[in-house]
Design a protein around this motif. Structure first.
Motif, PDB file in Angstrom:
ATOM      1  N   GLY A 243       0.802  -1.213   0.000  1.00 38.23           N
ATOM      2  CA  GLY A 243       0.000   0.000   0.000  1.00 38.23           C
ATOM      3  C   GLY A 243       0.830   1.256   0.000  1.00 38.23           C
ATOM      4  O   GLY A 243       0.393   2.297   0.507  1.00 38.23           O
ATOM      5  N   THR A 244       2.056   1.184  -0.560  1.00 36.69           N
ATOM      6  CA  THR A 244       2.955   2.344  -0.577  1.00 36.69           C
ATOM      7  C   THR A 244       3.311   2.695  -2.009  1.00 36.69           C
ATOM      8  O   THR A 244       3.170   1.885  -2.927  1.00 36.69           O
ATOM      9  N   ILE A 245       3.783   3.948  -2.169  1.00 35.88           N
ATOM     10  CA  ILE A 245       4.180   4.426  -3.493  1.00 35.88           C
ATOM     11  C   ILE A 245       5.636   4.043  -3.724  1.00 35.88           C
ATOM     12  O   ILE A 245       6.525   4.430  -2.965  1.00 35.88           O
ATOM     13  N   VAL A 246       5.878   3.275  -4.792  1.00 34.40           N
ATOM     14  CA  VAL A 246       7.231   2.862  -5.145  1.00 34.40           C
ATOM     15  C   VAL A 246       7.939   3.977  -5.896  1.00 34.40           C
ATOM     16  O   VAL A 246       9.133   4.225  -5.697  1.00 34.40           O
ATOM     17  N   TYR A 247       7.197   4.666  -6.766  1.00 37.15           N
ATOM     18  CA  TYR A 247       7.801   5.765  -7.538  1.00 37.15           C
ATOM     19  C   TYR A 247       6.697   6.750  -7.887  1.00 37.15           C
ATOM     20  O   TYR A 247       5.549   6.366  -8.153  1.00 37.15           O
ATOM     21  N   ASP A 248       7.059   8.034  -7.929  1.00 30.40           N
ATOM     22  CA  ASP A 248       6.130   9.079  -8.354  1.00 30.40           C
ATOM     23  C   ASP A 248       6.928  10.183  -9.023  1.00 30.40           C
ATOM     24  O   ASP A 248       8.119  10.373  -8.709  1.00 30.40           O
ATOM     25  N   THR A 249       6.268  10.869  -9.972  1.00 29.52           N
ATOM     26  CA  THR A 249       6.930  12.009 -10.605  1.00 29.52           C
ATOM     27  C   THR A 249       7.369  13.016  -9.543  1.00 29.52           C
ATOM     28  O   THR A 249       8.434  13.636  -9.655  1.00 29.52           O
ATOM     29  N   ASP A 250       6.551  13.151  -8.504  1.00 25.59           N
ATOM     30  CA  ASP A 250       6.928  13.951  -7.327  1.00 25.59           C
ATOM     31  C   ASP A 250       7.711  13.031  -6.390  1.00 25.59           C
ATOM     32  O   ASP A 250       7.142  12.189  -5.684  1.00 25.59           O
ATOM     33  N   VAL A 251       9.049  13.173  -6.372  1.00 21.88           N
ATOM     34  CA  VAL A 251       9.909  12.265  -5.616  1.00 21.88           C
ATOM     35  C   VAL A 251       9.568  12.277  -4.141  1.00 21.88           C
ATOM     36  O   VAL A 251       9.737  11.267  -3.429  1.00 21.88           O
ATOM     37  N   LEU A 253       6.869  11.929  -2.733  1.00 22.03           N
ATOM     38  CA  LEU A 253       5.798  10.996  -2.378  1.00 22.03           C
ATOM     39  C   LEU A 253       6.278   9.556  -2.325  1.00 22.03           C
ATOM     40  O   LEU A 253       5.517   8.669  -1.917  1.00 22.03           O
ATOM     41  N   ILE A 254       7.528   9.299  -2.735  1.00 20.88           N
ATOM     42  CA  ILE A 254       8.036   7.918  -2.765  1.00 20.88           C
ATOM     43  C   ILE A 254       8.091   7.380  -1.339  1.00 20.88           C
ATOM     44  O   ILE A 254       8.600   8.042  -0.427  1.00 20.88           O
ATOM     45  N   GLY A 255       7.551   6.188  -1.151  1.00 23.53           N
ATOM     46  CA  GLY A 255       7.527   5.554   0.154  1.00 23.53           C
ATOM     47  C   GLY A 255       6.302   5.902   0.973  1.00 23.53           C
ATOM     48  O   GLY A 255       6.070   5.300   2.028  1.00 23.53           O
ATOM     49  N   GLN A 256       5.479   6.893   0.522  1.00 18.32           N
ATOM     50  CA  GLN A 256       4.284   7.288   1.250  1.00 18.32           C
ATOM     51  C   GLN A 256       3.138   6.312   0.942  1.00 18.32           C
ATOM     52  O   GLN A 256       3.194   5.497   0.016  1.00 18.32           O
ATOM     53  N   ALA A 257       2.063   6.421   1.720  1.00 19.48           N
ATOM     54  CA  ALA A 257       0.886   5.580   1.512  1.00 19.48           C
ATOM     55  C   ALA A 257       0.170   5.987   0.229  1.00 19.48           C
ATOM     56  O   ALA A 257       0.181   7.166  -0.163  1.00 19.48           O
ATOM     57  N   VAL A 258      -0.466   5.020  -0.404  1.00 17.86           N
ATOM     58  CA  VAL A 258      -1.186   5.274  -1.652  1.00 17.86           C
ATOM     59  C   VAL A 258      -2.448   6.066  -1.350  1.00 17.86           C
ATOM     60  O   VAL A 258      -3.188   5.721  -0.404  1.00 17.86           O
ATOM     61  N   PRO A 259      -2.748   7.148  -2.102  1.00 16.36           N
ATOM     62  CA  PRO A 259      -3.977   7.922  -1.878  1.00 16.36           C
ATOM     63  C   PRO A 259      -5.206   7.024  -2.007  1.00 16.36           C
ATOM     64  O   PRO A 259      -5.257   6.109  -2.821  1.00 16.36           O
ATOM     65  N   ALA A 260      -6.227   7.309  -1.193  1.00 17.82           N
ATOM     66  CA  ALA A 260      -7.417   6.463  -1.156  1.00 17.82           C
ATOM     67  C   ALA A 260      -8.173   6.469  -2.481  1.00 17.82           C
ATOM     68  O   ALA A 260      -8.794   5.479  -2.858  1.00 17.82           O
ATOM     69  N   GLY A 261      -8.162   7.545  -3.231  1.00 16.19           N
ATOM     70  CA  GLY A 261      -8.963   7.624  -4.452  1.00 16.19           C
ATOM     71  C   GLY A 261      -8.290   7.097  -5.693  1.00 16.19           C
ATOM     72  O   GLY A 261      -8.817   7.259  -6.793  1.00 16.19           O
ATOM     73  N   ILE A 262      -7.113   6.457  -5.546  1.00 12.12           N
ATOM     74  CA  ILE A 262      -6.396   6.010  -6.748  1.00 12.12           C
ATOM     75  C   ILE A 262      -7.091   4.848  -7.415  1.00 12.12           C
ATOM     76  O   ILE A 262      -7.021   4.660  -8.621  1.00 12.12           O
ATOM     77  N   GLY A 263      -7.789   4.009  -6.649  1.00  8.08           N
ATOM     78  CA  GLY A 263      -8.505   2.880  -7.235  1.00  8.08           C
ATOM     79  C   GLY A 263      -7.582   1.759  -7.659  1.00  8.08           C
ATOM     80  O   GLY A 263      -6.376   1.770  -7.418  1.00  8.08           O
ATOM     81  N   LYS A 264      -8.168   0.752  -8.286  1.00  6.52           N
ATOM     82  CA  LYS A 264      -7.413  -0.408  -8.766  1.00  6.52           C
ATOM     83  C   LYS A 264      -7.259  -0.342 -10.277  1.00  6.52           C
ATOM     84  O   LYS A 264      -8.070   0.271 -10.964  1.00  6.52           O
ATOM     85  N   PRO A 265      -6.232  -1.009 -10.836  1.00  3.40           N
ATOM     86  CA  PRO A 265      -6.061  -1.027 -12.297  1.00  3.40           C
ATOM     87  C   PRO A 265      -7.238  -1.691 -12.982  1.00  3.40           C
ATOM     88  O   PRO A 265      -7.884  -2.578 -12.427  1.00  3.40           O
TER      89      PRO A 265
END
Length: 610
Positions: A243-251, A253-265
């Motif tokens: 449930g964590t961010i592995v990579y983001d354009t905004d560095v 946010l890396i390692g932070q929890a995934v936002p609740a509204g991101i949904g599933k693929p």
């Protein structure tokens, strides 16, 4: 009016009909496209952008999966026999031997780095023993005295709940040396560690220890660079289990929890969706990696994507007009390209109908029309072959008729002469000469008697008996003859003069050249609706070369058998050809022979009572 239009259409040539149909099919969708282009543009851009992002993401997931698979394969280095030998030896070795073993391990890892082109990618390799203590590392990455027994991932690997583990990304860990603490929060500063349990090859239930492969998050980032340079959206990779961010354009946010509204693929359908955030619409494309539980997201602002919609409306109208003009030209070109080969094939068929069989359909394409032309060429070749076969059959028939006419020259004179010899032999008391004359007279009478080409099997056997009466005078006690013909087979029909040439070959080419006594036997049986006759002798037989040569001669339909057995005789080839000509290809003669063991001739004909 509609009926007249249909009549005028179907009376046109194929080329004209194809051109009109093609233009009609192109014109209708183009007109509809021009009328609805502006309203459809938003949906078109949405789909095209999503498809483009999906392709980019598919490229990323494929490359990333391949990279992670190669990392996994690189970890299998510890399963090489020589590596495990060094590992086991190092566990109980003295300091000098440990250095020697670790140098050997370094060499093996360097070879694998060269093989997988991992030089500089795998930053360090750490080996732990079965209890989680460090006993090898090729670069300083882990505190030497750190015990990993309290790590969750180690307990998962020890219990068998997981076979490998991908740890990170992380900036720091309790086992990292202080001098390796990151100076900032760039992608290069984040690390990933791949961990695999290592079993003993000789005792698979025994755990030797664990291998840790350390590499930078920039190795993931380099696969994302083409997406970030070719896409106006933002990119994010999440670990769905952690449930964590592995990579983001905004560095940050890396390692932070995934936002609740991101949904599933998206697991089906279009593979993307439209979401709204703070009154703005976003196009979200997603994909999943197969080798690790990661999901990839790309988010684009729809308002920015549709900024050029007005200009696109004018371009679409111009495109419709240009496309229609192009459709007219394409219709003429395609129809001409399809009809021209048909016309060439039609002209070739016309020449064939006029009796000219030397024509061939040429310049054939690779489509169905070209395939039709090839079938036409094969058909013409087959017709020419059949005509040639019929011509040869007529020549054989004429030759047979000529031979039959020659064989019937003054037969009564021969009969009367032989009867005179028989009478004189009886008067003089030379009975053996009389028997020979009588047998020879019966053979002549049988050979040219009227009533058709077919005779009973019993008549053919009687002819052989007459022949053997004559031959036995010459060979006296050197030759014995046996017959095994079931009584019920004697009434079946067969063409005449089949056995005599075969028995003659057995006597003069097998028994005569043999030292001592010899035997010729004729056997018969019924098998699968056919009659099988076997003529065997125990004479000198044939060599493999002689047998192969005779078999080739029998298989050659163009060779004749008139000269094979000498003047006045019908050879084996002639008998085989007559059987094939009368009964068809499945029937005829087959041969088998070995030097010193004799020869076996098999005659197969259909079983018929008429």
């Amino acid at each position: 009016m509609n009926g007249i239009g249909r009549l005028l259409f179907f009376r046109r040539s194929i080329q004209a009909k194809m051109a009109l149909s093609f233009m009609a099919v192109c014109l209708v969708p183009l007109v509809l496209l021009g009328w609805a282009s502006y309203s459809w543009y938003a949906h078109l851009v949405e789909n095209r952008t999503a498809e483009y992002n999906a392709k980019l993401m598919s490229t990323f997931t494929t490359d990333m999966d391949q990279f992670l698979v190669q990392v996994e394969q690189f970890s299998y280095t510890v399963y090489q026999d020589n590596f495990q030998a060094l590992w086991k030896d190092s566990l109980n070795a003295n300091d000098f031997e440990k250095i020697r073993d670790q140098l050997g391990m370094n060499e093996l890892f360097l070879r694998q780095e060269e093989f997988y082109n991992f030089r500089g990618i795998v930053q360090a390799v750490t080996l732990l023993d079965g209890k989680g203590a460090v006993f090898y590392e090729n670069k300083e990455t882990v505190k030497p005295d750190y015990r990993f027994g309290g790590e969750i991932w180690l307990r998962m690997l020890q219990s068998g709940d997981a076979g490998d583990w991908l740890l990170g990304p992380y900036l720091t860990q309790p086992w990292l040396p202080d001098n390796l603490a990151p100076s900032g929060e760039q992608a290069d500063d984040f690390k990933l560690t791949y961990i695999r349990k290592v079993s003993d090859l000789q005792r698979p239930q025994t755990i030797l220890g664990y291998i840790m492969l350390h590499f930078s998050l920039k190795e993931v980032q380099k696969f994302l660079l083409p997406l970030m340079s070719d896409s106006s959206g933002s990119m994010m990779i999440v670990d769905r289990n952690a449930g964590t961010i592995v990579y983001d354009t905004d560095v940050g946010l890396i390692g932070q929890a995934v936002p609740a509204g991101i949904g599933k693929p998206e697991s089906g359908g279009k593979g993307y969706r439209i979401t709204s955030e703070k009154g703005r619409k976003y196009l979200v494309t997603s994909a999943s990696l197969r080798s690790v539980d990661w999901d990839v997201y790309c988010k684009n602002d729809l308002a920015a994507l549709l900024a050029d919609s007005r200009r696109m409306r004018t371009i679409t109208l111009l495109f419709v007009a240009a496309s229609f003009a192009l459709a007219i030209l394409a219709a003429q070109f395609l129809s001409a390209g399809l009809v021209t080969p048909i016309k060439r094939l039609k002209n070739a068929m016309l020449k064939v109908s006029q009796g000219y069989l030397g024509v061939q359909a040429n310049r054939l394409s690779q489509d169905e029309i070209g395939e039709l032309g090839r079938y036409f060429n094969e058909m013409i070749g087959r017709i020419k072959y059949l005509i040639e076969q019929v011509y040869r059959a007529e020549l054989h028939e004429r030759e047979a008729k000529l031979n039959a006419l020659q064989a019937q020259i003054n037969p009564h004179f021969l009969y009367n002469t032989l009867e005179t010899i028989n009478s004189m032999a009886a008067v003089e008391g030379v009975r053996k000469v009389g028997d020979i004359a009588r047998a020879l007279s019966d053979m002549f009478r049988y050979s040219i008697k009227a009533g058709g080409i077919q005779v009973d099997v019993a008549d053919e056997i009687g002819h052989i008996r007459n022949y053997l009466k004559i031959v036995s005078v010459r060979f006296e006690d050197k030759l014995t003859f046996g017959l095994e013909i079931p009584e019920e087979l004697l009434r079946y029909k067969m063409i005449k003069l089949v056995f005599q040439p075969l028995v003659e070959n057995a006597v003069f080419h097998g028994i005569e050249t043999k030292r001592g006594r010899g035997e010729v036997r004729i056997e018969a049986r019924k098998e699968d609706g056919d009659l099988i006759f076997i003529i065997r002798d125990d004479g000198t037989g044939m060599t493999e070369e002689q047998l192969a040569s005779l078999r080739r001669r029998l298989a050659d339909s163009s060779a004749t058998g008139t000269s094979e057995a000498g003047a006045g005789k019908v050879g084996v080839k002639n008998v085989h050809d007559r059987l094939r000509f009368y009964y068809g290809d499945p029937y005829g003669i087959s041969l088998d022979s070995r030097p010193g063991a004799g020869t076996l001739v098999t005659v197969r004909i259909p079983a018929s009572l008429e």
